[in-house]
Design a protein around this motif. Structure first.
Motif, mmCIF file in Angstrom:
data_model
loop_
_atom_site.group_PDB
_atom_site.id
_atom_site.type_symbol
_atom_site.label_atom_id
_atom_site.label_comp_id
_atom_site.label_asym_id
_atom_site.label_seq_id
_atom_site.Cartn_x
_atom_site.Cartn_y
_atom_site.Cartn_z
ATOM 1 N N ALA A 135 0.846 -1.211 0.000
ATOM 2 C CA ALA A 135 0.000 0.000 0.000
ATOM 3 C C ALA A 135 0.870 1.245 0.000
ATOM 4 C CB ALA A 135 -0.933 -0.011 1.206
ATOM 5 N N GLN A 136 1.950 1.213 0.773
ATOM 6 C CA GLN A 136 2.855 2.360 0.796
ATOM 7 C C GLN A 136 3.494 2.563 -0.575
ATOM 8 O OE1 GLN A 136 5.430 2.736 4.173
ATOM 9 N NE2 GLN A 136 7.024 3.748 2.983
ATOM 10 N N ALA A 137 3.878 1.470 -1.218
ATOM 11 C CA ALA A 137 4.491 1.569 -2.540
ATOM 12 C C ALA A 137 3.496 2.136 -3.558
ATOM 13 C CB ALA A 137 4.993 0.208 -2.997
ATOM 14 N N LEU A 138 2.253 1.695 -3.498
ATOM 15 C CA LEU A 138 1.244 2.185 -4.454
ATOM 16 C C LEU A 138 0.895 3.650 -4.234
ATOM 17 C CD1 LEU A 138 -1.295 -0.747 -4.730
ATOM 18 C CD2 LEU A 138 -0.055 0.304 -6.613
ATOM 19 N N GLY A 139 0.939 4.076 -2.996
ATOM 20 C CA GLY A 139 0.595 5.472 -2.694
ATOM 21 C C GLY A 139 -0.806 5.805 -3.166
ATOM 22 N N ASP A 140 -0.919 6.900 -3.921
ATOM 23 C CA ASP A 140 -2.237 7.342 -4.400
ATOM 24 C C ASP A 140 -2.638 6.670 -5.710
ATOM 25 O OD1 ASP A 140 -0.562 8.524 -6.228
ATOM 26 O OD2 ASP A 140 -1.216 10.577 -5.844
ATOM 27 N N GLY A 141 -1.810 5.743 -6.191
ATOM 28 C CA GLY A 141 -2.154 5.006 -7.406
ATOM 29 C C GLY A 141 -1.950 5.783 -8.690
ATOM 30 N N ALA A 142 -1.136 6.829 -8.654
ATOM 31 C CA ALA A 142 -0.900 7.653 -9.850
ATOM 32 C C ALA A 142 -0.427 6.774 -11.004
ATOM 33 C CB ALA A 142 0.145 8.722 -9.559
ATOM 34 N N GLY A 143 -1.068 6.950 -12.154
ATOM 35 C CA GLY A 143 -0.726 6.179 -13.341
ATOM 36 C C GLY A 143 -1.582 4.943 -13.520
ATOM 37 N N LEU A 144 -2.349 4.596 -12.494
ATOM 38 C CA LEU A 144 -3.279 3.481 -12.620
ATOM 39 C C LEU A 144 -4.615 4.030 -13.101
ATOM 40 C CD1 LEU A 144 -2.424 1.595 -9.313
ATOM 41 C CD2 LEU A 144 -1.469 1.224 -11.591
ATOM 42 N N THR A 145 -5.512 3.156 -13.490
ATOM 43 C CA THR A 145 -6.788 3.606 -14.016
ATOM 44 C C THR A 145 -7.507 4.512 -13.026
ATOM 45 O OG1 THR A 145 -8.923 2.909 -14.889
ATOM 46 C CG2 THR A 145 -7.948 1.488 -13.229
ATOM 47 N N SER A 146 -7.938 5.656 -13.505
ATOM 48 C CA SER A 146 -8.589 6.621 -12.617
ATOM 49 C C SER A 146 -10.060 6.296 -12.395
ATOM 50 C CB SER A 146 -8.458 8.037 -13.186
ATOM 51 O OG SER A 146 -9.023 8.094 -14.477
ATOM 52 N N LEU A 147 -10.623 5.414 -13.225
ATOM 53 C CA LEU A 147 -12.043 5.098 -13.105
ATOM 54 C C LEU A 147 -12.361 4.442 -11.766
ATOM 55 C CD1 LEU A 147 -12.726 3.705 -16.696
ATOM 56 C CD2 LEU A 147 -13.337 5.958 -15.780
ATOM 57 N N ARG A 148 -11.449 3.604 -11.284
ATOM 58 C CA ARG A 148 -11.687 2.885 -10.035
ATOM 59 C C ARG A 148 -10.474 2.990 -9.117
ATOM 60 N NH1 ARG A 148 -11.863 -2.074 -13.160
ATOM 61 N NH2 ARG A 148 -10.864 -2.965 -11.349
ATOM 62 N N ARG A 149 -9.819 4.132 -9.099
ATOM 63 C CA ARG A 149 -8.555 4.238 -8.372
ATOM 64 C C ARG A 149 -8.716 3.928 -6.882
ATOM 65 N NH1 ARG A 149 -4.968 9.066 -9.813
ATOM 66 N NH2 ARG A 149 -5.019 7.948 -11.763
ATOM 67 N N ASP A 150 -9.792 4.380 -6.255
ATOM 68 C CA ASP A 150 -9.990 4.083 -4.824
ATOM 69 C C ASP A 150 -10.082 2.571 -4.598
ATOM 70 O OD1 ASP A 150 -9.938 6.741 -4.218
ATOM 71 O OD2 ASP A 150 -12.107 6.960 -4.046
ATOM 72 N N GLU A 151 -10.826 1.918 -5.460
ATOM 73 C CA GLU A 151 -10.975 0.463 -5.351
ATOM 74 C C GLU A 151 -9.631 -0.225 -5.594
ATOM 75 O OE1 GLU A 151 -13.240 -3.191 -7.675
ATOM 76 O OE2 GLU A 151 -13.812 -1.116 -8.113
#
Length: 199
Positions: A135-151
């Motif tokens: 989770a720390q490595a992923l952080g805010d998920g920048a660069g991943l799909t924004s449609l379901r970023r929270d999920e």
């Protein structure tokens, strides 16, 4: 008694008891003594026979504590590493760090993995600790799909933890050589990340 031995003795007596027991367990594992008894451990730590039981309860609980120590080392190194903006790059750094920690002392770490991989009444926090690392490595998920970023940020850390544990299990069993652990762990992390990456 020499001055160095006196200093070492004072230092050992001044260490927290729990730390002394964990350090002693590591020394025994380093010496190839994975089947050490609690009596062996108490002797190595310079404490009474009851102390390891009082501090941890059981040998499997000591192994869980050693696993937590490894994950703490991974988190510390991750904190000190460069933090690129893209989540996939941060995960790649975390994979390299996690592999490096495990390969720092393969004899010790294989023994720890073997112990925590067996069923026991000692419950650890390996899964939750490992999930926290990813989770720390992923952080805010920048660069991943924004449609379901929270999920994605909620689900993907646990998947990465399971995937890395799988690679470690094959490494522990001797089915992955030391030099194969990193590439295997990177490949499975990349596969998971691709499912969530933006086009």
């Amino acid at each position: 008694m020499s001055e160095n031995k006196m200093e070492t003795g004072k230092k050992r007596r001044g260490e927290p008891v729990r730390q002394r027991v964990i350090d002693a367990a590591e020394r025994l594992l380093r010496d190839g003594r994975a089947e050490f008894s609690m009596r062996d451990l108490a002797c190595e730590a310079g404490v009474s026979f009851a102390t390891p039981f009082n501090q941890f309860g059981s040998k499997p609980a000591i192994m869980h504590a050693l696993s937590a120590r490894r994950i703490d080392a991974m988190l510390t190194r991750l904190d000190a590493s460069p933090q690129p903006p893209h989540a996939a790059d941060r995960v790649a750094i975390a994979v390299d760090i996690a592999v490096a920690v495990m390969l720092d002392e393969p004899i010790v770490n294989r023994a720890v993995m073997a112990w925590i991989g067996t069923g026991s009444v000692a419950s650890g926090e390996v899964r939750s600790n490992s999930t926290a690392l990813w989770a720390q490595a992923l952080g805010d998920g920048a660069g991943l799909t924004s449609l379901r970023r929270d999920e994605v940020c909620r689900i993907l850390p646990a998947q990465l933890a399971l995937a890395f544990r799988g690679a470690l299990s094959f490494w522990t069993a001797g089915e992955l050589a030391d030099e194969e652990l990193g590439p295997a762990a990177r490949q499975i992390a990349d596969t998971l990340l691709r499912a969530y990456s933006c086009d």
